[in-house]
Write an enzyme that holds these catalytic residues in place. Structure first.
Site, PDB file in Angstrom:
ATOM      1  N   HIS A   1      30.312  31.293  58.595  1.00 57.70           N
ATOM      2  CA  HIS A   1      29.350  30.490  58.537  1.00 57.70           C
ATOM      3  C   HIS A   1      28.523  30.341  59.918  1.00 57.70           C
ATOM      4  O   HIS A   1      27.364  30.881  59.787  1.00 57.70           O
ATOM      5  CB  HIS A   1      29.443  28.745  58.191  1.00 57.70           C
TER       6      HIS A   1
ATOM      7  N   CYS B   1       4.131  51.336  51.172  1.00 57.00           N
ATOM      8  CA  CYS B   1       4.979  50.004  51.243  1.00 57.00           C
ATOM      9  C   CYS B   1       5.868  49.882  50.808  1.00 57.00           C
ATOM     10  O   CYS B   1       7.218  49.339  50.541  1.00 57.00           O
ATOM     11  CB  CYS B   1       3.623  49.545  50.822  1.00 57.00           C
TER      12      CYS B   1
END
Length: 773
Positions: free
Chosen positions: A410, A727
């Protein structure tokens, strides 16, 4: 299975179902469809959650409390979110939803030979496990749940966990509107429902993995962390796990670090988990066998090739068989630095490099979440391990150091997302470091030094570039930005980009509209579609005005359109939707033209009624010139005439015919935008979804044939005074493609928000080397 209104089984869903089942469940279904090993599960859909809130009448009460909550006031936030959770958990479950959950649980149990089997009840929010936000540990997971009544209670607890203080704070910080975030609940067969003796024999181990090295950004490495027992101890950082670094191409194990693994969490027969001491001989032994490492390598490669993006995954091995429990995009990863700085003084503590960068500040030792208020802005947070309750302190800290945990714990994940240095698994930081001590934390080496280390600061200064610094770098090649979620523009509008090179409307349709446009037309609700689409587009166009926004008209495939409400009636089933009825071919068809006209009216509303003339459009998946001519005629009939009032039309260059006939297509548009994924697929004849070909290295945007196609388009377009941009995902991932295109003279590159500054610096340096004026 189809008889359920509020339940979906995992094999029935995929990533296109994210609005209905949330990120976690959508990814479980996607992995099942990809042929990956996933434990059986059913999902209590977002519709059940919505029905629960609305049908019981508690919705307005909950959101009224939220509207009157200041998320930056911890005590108020804690108290108000506690009230919301209490409302949810004490409100009776509607009988229809309860009945379906009970029936689905019994069916699932029978699948693995039980009357009432152990299950894991997880949370799957619509804003989690998607690119840009990991939502690490924000919602609840309940393990070893048994019995129909207990499953129903667990579902409500998971719904309530959407409103913990930390989850509510996190959404606010990420810019997600509370009312738009929904939650589904996957109920999954519980692995590891074994006896204590079997755990102590090493029959169950679990952990996490990354398909790119999370601390260095090396794309040719896979990192796996493992510990004995249930994987929650690895995810939370409760133990220091074994760490394995694997060569992505060959599967060779390059590096092994045996963690201390002092404790393990095991399933108890009566449910819940128990933490026990790990026997000494198991602490020193490597968790994973050669065969398990081979399975994990193969699965990691398949995951990344399937998703076409680096993945962070959770796994478990029961009796030597590896299962995947979760997969999500890696939200942040970094490039490796070639030259390391040598520091003359010895480090105070050593750990694992978990999040790069250098942080200098005063140590604050925090041994529990109750002490997080000790951490002030600019402090170094030192703790045994973090959990989601630490989020406010982590946000204030300049660096984080933990005793326990690996580079996928975490603390590591959240630090990388926050962009602050982190060192984990030191073993003794809370003993060696003292409150108030000035230290330098080097998140690249895993070392913590006493005092201020100037040479490390100098290294970071040379590597980093702020938006303000990037803005000063003037480039001939325009730097544009890709955007999908309209609300995200507030986070990114100050970045140094010249315009939005790709705004996808699919998110607005899937998340804000949710209904098939032809379904709305049939019901006489066309205006709903127009207004929602216009609202999302205008939000972006207004935020960056007068910079331009290139809005790509919808590019859903038939299978994706079928998943919208009412879609099954209007969409055929195609064997290969990827090269089927999509893009411009839809707009000119008698079956879909009326729906396309709604998109045109939304654009017209934004430009004419709202006065946002910085909005242009892009046509996706163009195949022929005659279809473009037909679309332009439809657009003119809807008041969108190319060249009038600064209105421009771009074409996606992703079908090879556009490259071959670039001189003819140039007469029909103002610009091209290269879609590198589809162009690669069609130039090389490689199905993007074929894992066999991907694993053999066929799908690669850097292939010479693909690069030659891009170069030819630029040359011919410029001969006809038409601009060219790109893109596709490749330019955000591969700096070498950016360099190649700049050398070819491309007019602009449109990249993901997280690499805008980095790309501007890269382009500046390339142009400087080429002496581009």
């Amino acid at each position: 299975m189809g008889r359920f209104k509020f339940i979906k089984f995992v094999e029935e869903v995929s990533r296109e179902d994210l609005p209905k089942v949330g990120g976690k469940a959508a990814n479980l279904g996607e992995m099942v469809k990809a042929g990956l090993p996933v434990p059986d599960a059913f999902i209590v859909t977002c519709d059940a959650y919505k029905e629960f809130l609305e049908g019981t009448g508690i919705k307005e009460k909950i959101f009224e409390i939220l509207r009157n909550t200041d998320v930056n006031e911890p005590k108020q936030l804690q108290e108000n979110t506690r009230k919301i959770r209490e409302i949810i958990e004490t409100t009776p479950m509607p009988e229809e939803i309860k009945g379906e959950i009970v029936e689905a649980y019994k069916l699932l149990s029978k699948k693995f030979g039980k009357e009432e089997g152990y299950v894991a009840v997880r949370s799957s929010a619509t804003a989690e496990d998607v690119e840009g936000a990991s939502f690490a540990g924000q919602q609840l997971t309940l393990l070893n749940v048994k019995g129909a009544e207990e499953v129903v209670k667990a579902v409500k607890k998971c719904w309530a966990s959407l409103f913990t203080a930390r989850a509510t704070f996190y959404r606010a910080q990420k810019g997600f509107e509370h009312e738009r975030v929904l939650i589904a609940i996957p109920v999954q067969k519980q692995l590891g429902a074994l006896s204590k003796e079997e755990y102590l024999k090493g029959r169950y181990k679990a952990g996490v993995g990354f398909t790119v090295h999370p601390a260095t950004g090396e794309k040719d490495k896979i990192v796996v962390e493992a510990a004995w027992g249930q994987g929650e101890s690895v995810v939370s950082g409760a133990v220091t796990p074994d760490t394995y670094v694997i060569d992505k191409k060959t599967g060779e194990v390059l590096e092994v670090k045996i963690g201390s693994k002092e404790r393990m969490r095991i399933a108890k027969p009566e449910g819940d988990l128990e933490e026990i001491e790990t026997p000494e001989e198991m602490r020193k032994a490597a968790c994973l066998t050669r065969d398990e490492l081979r399975q994990l390598w193969e699965l990691a490669v398949k995951l990344e090739e399937h998703y076409k993006f680096p993945q962070d995954f959770e796994w478990a091995s029961e009796g030597g068989k590896v299962y995947l429990l979760q997969s999500r995009p890696v939200t942040v990863f970094y490039e490796k630095i070639e030259e390391e700085v040598k520091v003359k003084k010895p480090p105070l503590v050593k750990g694992l490099a978990a999040s790069p960068g250098v942080g200098i500040g005063r140590v604050k030792i925090v041994l529990s979440a109750e002490e997080i208020d000790k951490v002030e802005k600019g402090d170094v947070l030192v703790t045994r391990m973090t959990n989601p309750d630490f989020a406010p302190a982590m946000k204030r800290a300049v660096a984080i150091v933990t005793d326990e945990g690996g580079i996928t714990s975490h603390a590591s994940i959240v630090s990388r997302e926050l962009g602050i240095p982190c060192v984990v698994g030191t073993g003794n930081a809370t003993q060696v470091l003292k409150d108030g001590m000035l230290v330098t934390v080097d998140g690249r080496s895993g070392f913590v030094y006493e005092g201020k280390v100037e040479e490390l600061l100098a290294r970071e200064k040379a590597l980093e570039i702020t938006p303000e610094e990037a803005a000063k770098l003037k480039t001939k090649t325009k730097i544009l930005m890709n955007l999908g979620v309209p609300t995200e523009i507030e986070r990114y509008k100050s970045l140094p980009f010249e315009g939005i090179g790709l705004m996808r409307v699919e998110f607005i349709i899937a998340e804000w509209v949710r209904e098939h446009p032809l379904h709305l037309i049939e019901r006489g609700e066309e205006q709903k579609f127009i207004d929602k689409l216009a609202e999302g587009i205008a939000m972006v166009a207004k935020a960056i005005y007068p910079r331009f926004v290139v809005v790509r008209f919808s590019d859903f495939k038939t299978n994706e359109y079928r998943r919208l409400v009412g879609g099954e009636k209007f969409e055929p089933e195609e064997a290969n939707p990827m090269i089927g009825w999509r893009g411009v071919s839809r707009y000119i068809s008698k079956e879909f033209e009326k729906a396309f006209r709604l998109e045109c009216r939304a654009i017209r509303k934004v430009r004419k009624e709202m006065g946002l003339d910085n909005v242009w459009v892009m046509l996706p998946f163009v195949r022929t010139t005659w279809e473009v001519e037909k679309v332009l005629k439809i657009m003119e009939e809807e008041g969108l005439r190319r060249g009038e009032e600064n209105f421009k039309v771009w074409l996606m260059a992703e079908v090879p015919s556009v490259i071959f006939l670039a001189e003819k297509f140039s007469k029909l548009c103002d610009g091209f935008s290269i879609g590198s994924n589809d162009l690669t697929q069609l130039v090389l004849g490689v199905d993007r979804d074929s894992q066999i070909l991907a694993n053999m290295g066929y799908f690669d945007e850097r292939n010479e044939a693909v690069l030659r196609a891009m170069k030819r388009l630029i040359e011919v377009a410029h001969e006809n005074n038409v601009t060219v941009s790109i893109c596709g995902q490749s330019v955000s991932v591969y700096p070498e493609i950016t360099e190649f295109l700049v050398k070819c003279g491309i007019d602009s590159v449109s990249v993901n928000p997280d690499v805008v500054c980095k790309t501007r610096k890269l382009v500046y340096e390339i142009e400087k080397k080429l002496k581009v004026q």
